[in-house]
Design a protein around this motif. Structure first.
Motif, short mmCIF file in Angstrom:
data_model
loop_
_atom_site.label_atom_id
_atom_site.label_comp_id
_atom_site.label_asym_id
_atom_site.label_seq_id
_atom_site.Cartn_x
_atom_site.Cartn_y
_atom_site.Cartn_z
N ILE A 163 -4.25 10.10 1.44
CA ILE A 163 -4.72 8.92 0.55
C ILE A 163 -3.91 7.64 0.77
CG2 ILE A 163 -4.99 8.63 -1.95
CD1 ILE A 163 -5.06 11.57 -2.42
N ALA A 164 -4.57 6.61 0.92
CA ALA A 164 -3.97 5.22 1.08
C ALA A 164 -4.56 4.46 -0.36
CB ALA A 164 -4.47 4.53 2.16
N LYS A 165 -3.68 3.66 -0.94
CA LYS A 165 -4.01 3.01 -1.99
C LYS A 165 -3.10 1.86 -2.32
CE LYS A 165 -4.33 4.04 -7.22
NZ LYS A 165 -3.83 4.78 -8.27
N ASN A 166 -3.85 0.75 -2.84
CA ASN A 166 -3.23 -0.46 -3.07
C ASN A 166 -3.87 -1.02 -4.36
OD1 ASN A 166 -5.44 -1.67 -2.33
ND2 ASN A 166 -4.45 -2.28 -0.14
N ALA A 167 -3.67 -2.35 -4.50
CA ALA A 167 -4.09 -2.78 -5.97
C ALA A 167 -5.70 -3.19 -6.00
CB ALA A 167 -3.40 -4.33 -6.27
N THR B 141 0.66 -1.18 -0.02
CA THR B 141 0.15 0.03 -0.09
C THR B 141 0.99 1.38 -0.11
OG1 THR B 141 -1.74 -1.17 1.24
CG2 THR B 141 -1.65 1.49 1.34
N ASP B 142 0.48 2.26 -0.72
CA ASP B 142 1.04 3.61 -0.76
C ASP B 142 0.24 4.48 -0.08
OD1 ASP B 142 3.33 2.42 -2.54
OD2 ASP B 142 2.18 2.91 -4.33
N ILE B 143 0.95 5.44 0.32
CA ILE B 143 0.12 6.59 1.17
C ILE B 143 1.00 7.78 1.03
CG2 ILE B 143 -0.21 7.48 3.60
CD1 ILE B 143 -0.01 4.70 4.86
N LYS B 144 -0.10 8.84 0.71
CA LYS B 144 0.34 10.16 0.21
C LYS B 144 -0.18 10.94 1.20
CE LYS B 144 -0.26 13.35 -3.56
NZ LYS B 144 -0.74 13.68 -4.82
N ILE B 145 0.38 11.91 1.97
CA ILE B 145 0.02 12.89 2.87
C ILE B 145 0.14 14.37 2.21
CG2 ILE B 145 1.90 12.73 4.30
CD1 ILE B 145 -0.48 13.49 6.57
N ASP B 146 -0.85 15.16 2.02
CA ASP B 146 -0.75 16.44 1.66
C ASP B 146 -1.01 17.30 2.80
OD1 ASP B 146 -0.95 19.18 0.42
OD2 ASP B 146 -2.05 18.40 -1.41
#
Length: 392
Positions: free
Chosen positions: A118-122, A73-78
């Motif tokens: 935002i957390a995102k995986n497959a 899982t990739d996490i992006k924080i703005d």
């Protein structure tokens, strides 16, 4: 009844025949997070984050709990101030079913900021937003000083720095000497006329710092004896005399537990730089009271006339080295590696020394060495090195 038996027999025959011809592949279902369309664990009444904690000087900590992850899982924080933070979770190294992550950020200004994670995986993508309100940002200090040129190469330094917070640390220095000071105001002494760049760095109580430099010109320094080398290096004759531009003398402390002092003279030539060093390898204690006076006494006891024992850290060992730097690389030679090398002290003079900074001892040594070594293939050094040992 007979027709039913016949039909059942036919169907079973087809099934078993099919199994014999094409093996059955059993596919295990993919286990998704507990909530199939979300995996950010939401416990706050407002529907935002698990925790928000404010710290000193606009530091913020955001705590986020994710449900059990079944794929990377990739996490992006703005953070809302044009700063983006990225993180990646590798499930192969994750053991916990639910994961808690703590993100930290420091804002530059007081303001209200909208943060989005935002957390995102497959298979799943989820996001949440929250608001942070920064009210405790401390402005950076402003570094500044003035100076007054006095007689005898002295410079009085007046700190003019300012800050909304308390200033707790000061670092004075310059670009060419060992001068340094950690007081609010300082005084430097210069021993060679020339142009110097004085620097001041100030720190406030929350760790912020600011830096400023100013250039001064010294024209009234009291004359002193200069370090010099005369002799042959790799088949060429040289005469180096210490100055402020291309021939520098310096003292460097190494191995703080035992403190050897390297006294070197380095000369920058058009195509190369040559440094000659003489090292007192004898041990000098660095702990306890009156350390400077102990250093002074140990040096004095070891500065006896005559040929010195060359070695690597015994009671009376000495070493010397030669370093030649060019655009194509560097050559470093140590007297320890040469069987017939020689270091001889031919003159020692104890001199009064102006305290260039508070920790310096008020005595120093002028020492003349005769050094000689043949490193093979015509690479040799044979000359006289005169240097000053400052004790601090």
């Amino acid at each position: 009844m007979n027709n039913f038996k016949i039909l059942t027999y036919v169907l079973l025959t087809i099934l078993f025949t099919s199994c014999e011809r094409k093996p059955v592949t059993i596919i295990e279902p993919i286990i998704e997070p507990i909530v199939t369309n979300k995996f950010i664990f939401d416990t706050t009444p407002s529907g935002s984050l698990v925790s928000i904690r404010y710290d000193i000087n606009a530091n913020v900590f955001l705590g986020v709990k994710l449900l059990s992850l079944k794929s990377n899982t990739d996490i992006k924080i703005d953070w809302g101030d044009n700063e983006i933070q990225l993180a990646s979770i590798d499930t192969s190294s994750t053991r916990s079913s639910d994961l808690f992550f703590l993100f930290t950020h420091q804002y530059k200004e007081n303001n209200k900021y909208f943060v989005k994670l935002i957390a995102k995986n497959a298979t799943v993508k989820d996001s949440l937003t929250t608001t942070v309100n920064i009210v405790n940002k401390v402005l950076k200090p402003v570094a500044d000083f003035d100076f007054q040129l006095l007689e005898g190469g002295k410079v009085r330094l007046k700190n003019l720095s300012s800050s909304k917070d308390n200033l707790v640390q000061f670092q004075w220095g310059d670009d060419k000497t060992v001068n340094r000071n950690t007081s609010r105001d300082a005084e430097f002494i210069y021993e060679i006329n020339g142009i110097y760049t004085i620097s001041l760095r100030v720190f406030d109580s929350v760790g912020q710092s600011e830096f400023i430099t100013k250039t001064i010109t010294i024209t009234n320094a009291i004359d002193r004896e200069l370090s010099e080398f005369k002799g042959t290096i790799f088949g060429k004759n040289y005469e180096f005399i210490e100055n402020l531009s291309d021939c520098v003398s310096g003292t460097t402390l190494i191995d703080p537990a035992q403190t050897s002092v390297i006294k070197f003279l380095g000369k920058s030539l058009p195509e190369q730089r040559i440094s000659v060093s003489v090292l007192g390898m004898f041990k000098i204690p660095t702990l306890g009271d009156n350390i400077v006076s102990k250093q002074y006494e140990i040096f004095k006891n070891n500065l006896t006339l005559g040929v010195k024992k060359i070695g690597n850290r015994s009671i009376t060992d000495w070493n010397a080295s030669l370093r030649i730097e060019t655009k194509g690389g560097q050559i470093s030679k140590s007297f320890i590696d040469v069987p017939n090398s020689q270091i001889e002290i031919i003159e020692v003079r104890e001199i009064d020394q102006q305290k260039l900074f508070p920790e310096m001892y008020d005595k120093a040594f002028r020492v003349t060495f005769k050094i000689k070594a043949d490193f093979g293939n015509g690479n040799n050094i044979d000359g006289t090195l005169k240097v000053r040992y400052l004790i601090y």
